[in-house]
Design a protein around this motif. Structure first.
Motif, PDB file in Angstrom:
ATOM      1  N   LEU A 274       0.978  -1.315   0.033  1.00 45.12           N
ATOM      2  CA  LEU A 274       0.056  -0.082   0.028  1.00 45.12           C
ATOM      3  C   LEU A 274       0.781   1.328  -0.069  1.00 45.12           C
ATOM      4  O   LEU A 274       0.500   2.384  -0.642  1.00 45.12           O
ATOM      5  CB  LEU A 274      -0.953   0.010   1.308  1.00 45.12           C
ATOM      6  CG  LEU A 274      -1.957   1.153   1.288  1.00 45.12           C
ATOM      7  CD1 LEU A 274      -2.852   1.129   0.344  1.00 45.12           C
ATOM      8  CD2 LEU A 274      -2.451   1.064   2.706  1.00 45.12           C
ATOM      9  N   ILE A 275       1.939   1.172   1.017  1.00 46.68           N
ATOM     10  CA  ILE A 275       2.844   2.410   0.863  1.00 46.68           C
ATOM     11  C   ILE A 275       3.503   2.670  -0.405  1.00 46.68           C
ATOM     12  O   ILE A 275       3.653   3.930  -0.919  1.00 46.68           O
ATOM     13  CB  ILE A 275       3.782   2.067   2.157  1.00 46.68           C
ATOM     14  CG1 ILE A 275       3.130   2.437   3.340  1.00 46.68           C
ATOM     15  CG2 ILE A 275       4.784   3.212   2.133  1.00 46.68           C
ATOM     16  CD1 ILE A 275       4.011   1.910   4.577  1.00 46.68           C
ATOM     17  N   THR A 276       3.806   1.681  -1.218  1.00 46.07           N
ATOM     18  CA  THR A 276       4.522   1.663  -2.229  1.00 46.07           C
ATOM     19  C   THR A 276       3.626   1.981  -3.560  1.00 46.07           C
ATOM     20  O   THR A 276       4.242   2.355  -4.524  1.00 46.07           O
ATOM     21  CB  THR A 276       5.532   0.564  -2.383  1.00 46.07           C
ATOM     22  OG1 THR A 276       4.845  -0.640  -2.543  1.00 46.07           O
ATOM     23  CG2 THR A 276       6.598   0.475  -1.408  1.00 46.07           C
ATOM     24  N   ALA A 277       2.467   2.062  -3.455  1.00 49.57           N
ATOM     25  CA  ALA A 277       1.502   1.972  -4.612  1.00 49.57           C
ATOM     26  C   ALA A 277       1.417   3.572  -5.080  1.00 49.57           C
ATOM     27  O   ALA A 277       1.714   4.379  -4.062  1.00 49.57           O
ATOM     28  CB  ALA A 277       0.091   1.331  -4.186  1.00 49.57           C
ATOM     29  N   PRO A 278       1.279   3.861  -6.204  1.00 51.38           N
ATOM     30  CA  PRO A 278       0.924   5.248  -6.611  1.00 51.38           C
ATOM     31  C   PRO A 278      -0.122   5.767  -5.816  1.00 51.38           C
ATOM     32  O   PRO A 278      -1.365   5.283  -5.543  1.00 51.38           O
ATOM     33  CB  PRO A 278       0.293   5.030  -8.177  1.00 51.38           C
ATOM     34  CG  PRO A 278       0.821   3.655  -8.547  1.00 51.38           C
ATOM     35  CD  PRO A 278       0.880   2.799  -7.371  1.00 51.38           C
ATOM     36  N   PRO A 279      -0.151   7.238  -5.167  1.00 55.38           N
ATOM     37  CA  PRO A 279      -0.995   7.703  -4.208  1.00 55.38           C
ATOM     38  C   PRO A 279      -2.543   7.872  -5.156  1.00 55.38           C
ATOM     39  O   PRO A 279      -3.397   7.821  -4.301  1.00 55.38           O
ATOM     40  CB  PRO A 279      -0.511   9.116  -4.326  1.00 55.38           C
ATOM     41  CG  PRO A 279       1.042   8.923  -4.283  1.00 55.38           C
ATOM     42  CD  PRO A 279       1.063   7.904  -5.307  1.00 55.38           C
ATOM     43  N   ASP A 280      -2.651   8.293  -6.304  1.00 50.66           N
ATOM     44  CA  ASP A 280      -3.666   8.524  -7.015  1.00 50.66           C
ATOM     45  C   ASP A 280      -4.533   7.387  -7.596  1.00 50.66           C
ATOM     46  O   ASP A 280      -5.599   7.396  -8.016  1.00 50.66           O
ATOM     47  CB  ASP A 280      -3.632   9.510  -8.245  1.00 50.66           C
ATOM     48  CG  ASP A 280      -2.456   8.970  -9.080  1.00 50.66           C
ATOM     49  OD1 ASP A 280      -1.744   8.160  -8.925  1.00 50.66           O
ATOM     50  OD2 ASP A 280      -2.537   9.502 -10.341  1.00 50.66           O
ATOM     51  N   ALA A 281      -3.936   6.218  -7.213  1.00 46.15           N
ATOM     52  CA  ALA A 281      -4.457   4.795  -7.740  1.00 46.15           C
ATOM     53  C   ALA A 281      -5.721   4.377  -6.814  1.00 46.15           C
ATOM     54  O   ALA A 281      -5.495   4.808  -5.478  1.00 46.15           O
ATOM     55  CB  ALA A 281      -3.669   3.690  -7.934  1.00 46.15           C
TER      56      ALA A 281
END
Length: 335
Positions: free
Chosen positions: A75-82
């Motif tokens: 979750l932390i490494t996922a794109p913020p706007d996804a």
């Protein structure tokens, strides 16, 4: 208790103590699948302190149905706007709220996960079971199986605190019952008393003839009971497991029988006696491994706990069988 905590406890009390619902915790993080990753992380900052553990974040739809899972690291490494629904894993390993706790423990071990979500029949997320709770379950189930192998009740068997009369009362029915099995073995020996009178050397090997097969049966029993408990032995692998144990029994029987035959020849100087003793032990150990692996399967098929097919019971059964085969061969080959 606070009203919210009291409500949680009342909800959990609906489930049996040995079910997934009975051991789950309702402190977990679930988020609507249509929010963004940035909003999900913000929610964790706001609400995370109120949750006991955060290993995974679970996504749910408008009906509270479990739709996906994502680890905190992912979750932390996922794109913020996804959106959350774009980054979660859809194939979620979950337990039904009525599943037995032992089944849940096997699932956690099989899939190597830190926590497992618990859902109802409508796939609605109700709680999670963490790995520390699973370790408690494994210890409890292992202790229960070991005690049952000795025909002891798993409840109230504290080694120090339980009184001697209470502990004795748990064991006496089984041990007294097995005494009658010993009497049957004695009756078999008595029926071959004529053979024993003519070949007194047969008495020297009776303890080995009774003990060896009983020990082999207990070993096979323990392996199969463990396999059934852990799910390692299932319907597809059942016959293969029994055949493997039968092969082991043949190998152990040949080796053990040969050793005892050699001892009999060197000790008594009678090759025929050695042949009878060795052949009887080989046959008995082979039969004992087959019975030891097959008997708990029958118990399991009948819907009972296979651990009740205890070591003392199978040992008594082998005492009767071993004595009959031993003296039967001796009567046939020596007289």
């Amino acid at each position: 208790m606070e009203d919210a905590e009291a409500e949680d406890v009342r909800e959990l009390l609906k489930y049996g103590k040995d079910t997934a619902g009975g051991i789950m915790t309702t402190e977990y993080v679930s988020l609507k699948e249509d929010i963004t990753v940035a909003r999900a992380i913000e929610h964790l900052r706001e609400e995370g302190s109120e949750v006991e553990t955060i290993y995974y974040v679970y996504s749910i739809n408008e009906n509270a149905e479990l739709t996906g899972v994502i680890s905190l690291r992912q979750l932390i490494t996922a794109p913020p706007d996804a959106r959350l629904e774009q980054v979660v894993t859809r194939r979620v390993v979950s337990a039904n709220v009525w599943d037995d706790q032992e089944k849940v423990a096997r699932m956690v071990a099989k899939y190597d996960i830190i926590a497992i979500p618990v859902v109802n029949d409508q796939n609605q997320l109700l709680g999670i079971i963490t790995v520390d709770d699973v370790l408690d379950v494994l210890e409890e189930e292992a202790t229960e199986d070991i005690l049952k192998l000795a025909n002891l009740d798993a409840e109230g068997q504290d080694l120090v605190e339980t009184g001697p009369w209470q502990r004795a009362s748990k064991r006496l029915p089984w041990l007294v019952g097995l005494l009658f099995g010993g009497l049957i073995a004695g009756n078999v020996i008595e029926s071959f008393s004529g053979t024993l009178e003519k070949v007194t050397a047969l008495a020297f090997f009776m303890t080995a003839m009774a003990g060896g097969p009983g020990n082999a049966a207990t070993q096979s029993l323990a392996l199969v009971v463990r396999g059934l408990a852990t799910g390692e032995v299932d319907q597809r692998r059942l016959l293969k497991a029994i055949l493997k144990e039968a092969q082991v029994g043949v190998i152990v029987g040949i080796v053990s029988g040969s050793v005892l035959a050699l001892v009999a020849v060197l000790w008594q100087g009678q090759p025929t006696l050695g042949f009878v003793v060795g052949l009887a032990l080989g046959i008995n150990i082979t039969i004992s491994t087959i019975l030891g692996s097959f008997f708990p399967v029958i118990i399991h098929r009948l819907g009972a706990d296979p651990a009740v097919a205890s070591g003392p019971f199978i040992s008594t059964l082998m005492d009767v069988t071993s004595m009959f085969i031993y003296f039967g061969l001796a009567t046939w080959l020596l007289l």
